[in-house]
Design a protein around this motif. Structure first.
Motif, PDB file in Angstrom:
ATOM      1  N   THR A   1     -11.000  24.757  39.513  1.00  0.00           N
ATOM      2  CA  THR A   1     -10.194  23.671  40.059  1.00  0.00           C
ATOM      3  C   THR A   1     -10.490  23.599  41.552  1.00  0.00           C
TER       4      THR A   1
ATOM      5  N   SER B   1     -17.546  16.816  39.150  1.00  0.00           N
ATOM      6  CA  SER B   1     -17.134  16.539  37.779  1.00  0.00           C
ATOM      7  C   SER B   1     -18.307  16.708  36.824  1.00  0.00           C
TER       8      SER B   1
ATOM      9  N   PRO C   1      -5.785  26.145  44.412  1.00  0.00           N
ATOM     10  CA  PRO C   1      -7.023  25.870  43.683  1.00  0.00           C
ATOM     11  C   PRO C   1      -7.958  27.073  43.748  1.00  0.00           C
TER      12      PRO C   1
ATOM     13  N   SER D   1     -18.570  19.964  35.582  1.00  0.00           N
ATOM     14  CA  SER D   1     -17.414  20.278  34.737  1.00  0.00           C
ATOM     15  C   SER D   1     -16.247  20.905  35.488  1.00  0.00           C
ATOM     16  N   HIS D   2     -16.230  20.751  36.808  1.00  0.00           N
ATOM     17  CA  HIS D   2     -15.086  21.234  37.584  1.00  0.00           C
ATOM     18  C   HIS D   2     -13.964  20.200  37.530  1.00  0.00           C
ATOM     19  N   SER D   3     -12.743  20.666  37.700  1.00  0.00           N
ATOM     20  CA  SER D   3     -11.587  19.789  37.834  1.00  0.00           C
ATOM     21  C   SER D   3     -11.388  19.525  39.321  1.00  0.00           C
ATOM     22  N   VAL D   4     -11.430  18.259  39.721  1.00  0.00           N
ATOM     23  CA  VAL D   4     -11.388  17.900  41.139  1.00  0.00           C
ATOM     24  C   VAL D   4     -10.086  17.171  41.468  1.00  0.00           C
ATOM     25  N   ILE D   5      -9.398  17.657  42.503  1.00  0.00           N
ATOM     26  CA  ILE D   5      -8.180  17.022  42.998  1.00  0.00           C
ATOM     27  C   ILE D   5      -8.477  16.538  44.415  1.00  0.00           C
TER      28      ILE D   5
ATOM     29  N   ASN E   1       0.116  24.776  44.326  1.00  0.00           N
ATOM     30  CA  ASN E   1      -0.818  24.910  43.201  1.00  0.00           C
ATOM     31  C   ASN E   1      -2.169  25.372  43.736  1.00  0.00           C
TER      32      ASN E   1
ATOM     33  N   ARG F   1     -16.244  13.939  44.080  1.00  0.00           N
ATOM     34  CA  ARG F   1     -15.619  14.008  42.756  1.00  0.00           C
ATOM     35  C   ARG F   1     -16.666  13.834  41.651  1.00  0.00           C
TER      36      ARG F   1
ATOM     37  N   THR G   1     -16.613  30.056  33.261  1.00  0.00           N
ATOM     38  CA  THR G   1     -15.801  29.621  32.145  1.00  0.00           C
ATOM     39  C   THR G   1     -14.444  30.288  32.247  1.00  0.00           C
TER      40      THR G   1
END
Length: 200
Positions: free
Chosen positions: A10, A29, A53, A32-36, A51, A25, A6
């Motif tokens: 990313t 997801s 990660p 609850s991870h942010s995926v780029i 940026n 993805r 928590t």
């Protein structure tokens, strides 16, 4: 779903296969991870350095730049030097997998993979990164997923350098180099010694 981190991480993924990008993805997801996602190695590299990660997932075989070369470049860049890297690969030989780890990767996952295994390996790499960050900052309250840029760059160990004038020889990390006659040799040796003040 696991709530061990928590805020959640990313994660940047690089793969030239749109189906793999979509699958990864969806799996991450759900955690609850942010995926780029990127299908281009150079574009991903540019984004990662600007940026950083918390974790990078790389395909090894890509058309514009292979994952091994991309990994080495990421390791050489200060913002991404310590970001965990997970390789995805269709390769199966021990030698090929060893190459992925030797170039700076932290783990390898063979394709096709189960969603549960990918999620578990990502969690393991993030846990390891958390422990490393906490140890570095000596602070048990350090956030569980901290920005990768908060870590200092990896500094390679200095090579061991030794001159043996009577044998016209130099040794670098135990490897011998014969010094051939050259009118510029004194200047070259002086520059070499200045780069290695521990010569002796």
């Amino acid at each position: 779903m696991h709530q061990s981190f928590t805020p959640m991480a990313t994660i940047l993924i690089v793969d030239d296969d749109p189906q793999v990008l979509g699958t990864v993805r969806r799996i991450l997801s759900r955690e609850s991870h942010s995926v780029i996602a990127f299908s281009s190695g150079p574009l991903a590299l540019n984004h990662a350095i600007k940026n950083p990660p918390d974790l990078i997932i790389l395909d090894i075989i890509m058309p514009d730049i292979d994952g091994l070369a991309l990994c080495k470049t990421l390791r050489a860049a200060q913002p991404t030097a310590r970001v965990p890297i997970l390789f995805l690969t269709v390769r199966s030989s021990a030698q090929e997998l060893a190459e992925a780890l030797d170039c700076g990767g932290d783990d390898c996952l063979r394709k096709p993979f189960a969603s549960s295994e990918l999620a578990a390996r990502v969690r393991a790499l993030l846990r390891r990164a958390v422990r490393a960050r906490r140890a570095h900052h000596a602070d048990p309250n350090w956030p569980e997923v901290a920005p990768a840029a908060a870590l200092p760059a990896y500094t390679p160990p200095r090579a061991a350098f030794r001159l043996i004038p009577e044998r016209r020889e130099a040794q670098v990390d135990g490897r011998s180099v014969t010094l051939t006659p050259d009118r510029n040799a004194p200047a070259q040796v002086s520059r070499a010694v200045s780069r290695h003040p521990d010569t002796g």
